[in-house]
Design a protein around this motif. Structure first.
Motif: not given
Length: 363
Positions: A37-43, A45-51, A203-210, A215-220
């Protein structure tokens, strides 16, 4: 020409759609139970970082002459880096084993053990059924109900996830609940093209950062209360905040509701991918996830088209559609019949766990 651009965009979408889902199941097959679960969450993060990267670069280049071309070039750079790194990636030993390529699978396992400073487990890789999965198998027992429920969730989740990215700028542009009082809003230039302002990109950058904490909370949550309960909780909380958007009290509260929607959409998306990658055995996992991902893209296409069509009439109509979709998800989530937390990945039709549980030579 426009049609050439459209063809290029179609090919890009086709390749990107397949790569995203396969990357998650590829990594899941390398991870121990406690880390999946944590591994998929970390991955993710990179998807969101792309946004965030795309929105950040757009702030600086989209206002320039031929800015969209510069933006395309900047977007290609991470793809080229990815292609270089893919050259150094090994095939999944689980996949190699069920394809009767046990020597290659053992070489990968040896490489993994060496990298982690541990001894190679003693024994031989064993797999009694080396047939690949077929499309019809994911719709037959014991996967029938789960496959149908997951297909519905992929459509609903991607409708919400992709739709919200277009809904938010439209809510600002059309002044829903006075959201246009916070930023310079979209305008139409002298050529008739719709232009996003720098404020909207920020604003869309902030939305992407949310999405990141989501993702972390979902893994937790997935590791704490289980996949099924995380599925249920995230779906119902998502429904709650989506319905709240229909109640326009003031602009500040609406922005908070949008932030919570994005957060819980990401939690919902996270557990959906975790559950799906664990639900199917290795011999059909790639095919099943690919099918669900493709089905989900129907929801993504409708979710991105609907705001553009209905928002010109009334933003509320789009929000009603979002509400209907999330309520469908709330009903179907109750019919998921299998908890996958703490379970080893099944590899074959005979419920064997290879190569993690390899057969000892003395046996």
């Amino acid at each position: 020409s426009y049609y050439f651009f459209l063809c290029c965009r179609a090919v890009t979408g086709f390749c990107t759609g397949g790569n995203y889902g396969l990357g998650l199941i590829y990594s899941a097959e390398f991870m121990p139970i406690s880390m999946r679960a944590w591994n998929i969450g970390i991955l993710d993060i990179f998807w969101t970082s792309g946004g965030v990267y795309v929105c950040t670069t757009a702030c600086f280049v989209m206002g320039l002459s031929n800015g969209w071309r510069i933006q395309v070039v900047l977007t290609v750079i991470p793809v080229l880096i990815m292609l270089i790194f893919m050259h150094f990636m090994d095939e999944s030993p689980r996949f190699l084993t069920i394809k009767d390529k046990k020597d290659k699978a053992m070489a990968v396992i040896t490489k993994i053990c060496k990298a982690n400073g541990v001894e190679v487990p003693q024994g031989q890789l064993f797999c009694s059924d080396e047939r690949s999965g077929e499309y019809r198998e994911m719709w037959t027992a014991p996967y029938t109900k789960g496959s149908i429920m997951l297909a519905i969730h992929f459509v609903c989740n991607m409708f919400l996830l992709f739709g919200i990215t277009l809904l938010i700028p439209d809510m600002m542009s059309y002044g829903y609940c006075n959201l246009n009082s916070w930023f310079d809003i979209t305008f139409v230039d002298s050529t008739g093209c719709t232009v996003y302002t720098k404020s909207e990109y920020i604003f869309l950058m902030v939305v992407a950062a949310i999405f990141l904490p989501g993702f972390f909370f979902g893994s937790f949550l997935s590791e704490t209360i289980g996949r099924k309960w995380t599925f249920i909780v995230s779906t119902y909380v998502t429904a709650f905040f989506t319905i709240l958007l229909l109640i326009c009290i003031n602009d500040t509260l609406t922005y908070i509701e949008l932030g919570m929607c994005v957060f819980w959409y990401s939690v919902y998306n996270e557990v959906m991918w975790i559950y799906t990658s664990e639900y199917y055995p290795t011999y059909m996992r790639g095919m099943a996830v690919g099918v669900h991902n493709g089905i989900g893209k129907v929801g993504a296409a409708v979710g991105t088209f609907l705001p553009e069509y209905l928002d010109e009439v009334d933003i509320t109509d789009t929000l009603y559609c979002f509400t209907v979709v999330v309520l469908i998800a709330c009903v179907t989530v109750l019919f998921l019949n299998k908890e996958t937390v703490g379970e080893p990945l099944v590899d074959t039709r005979n419920n064997e766990h290879t190569p993690i549980n390899s057969r000892n030579k003395k046996a």
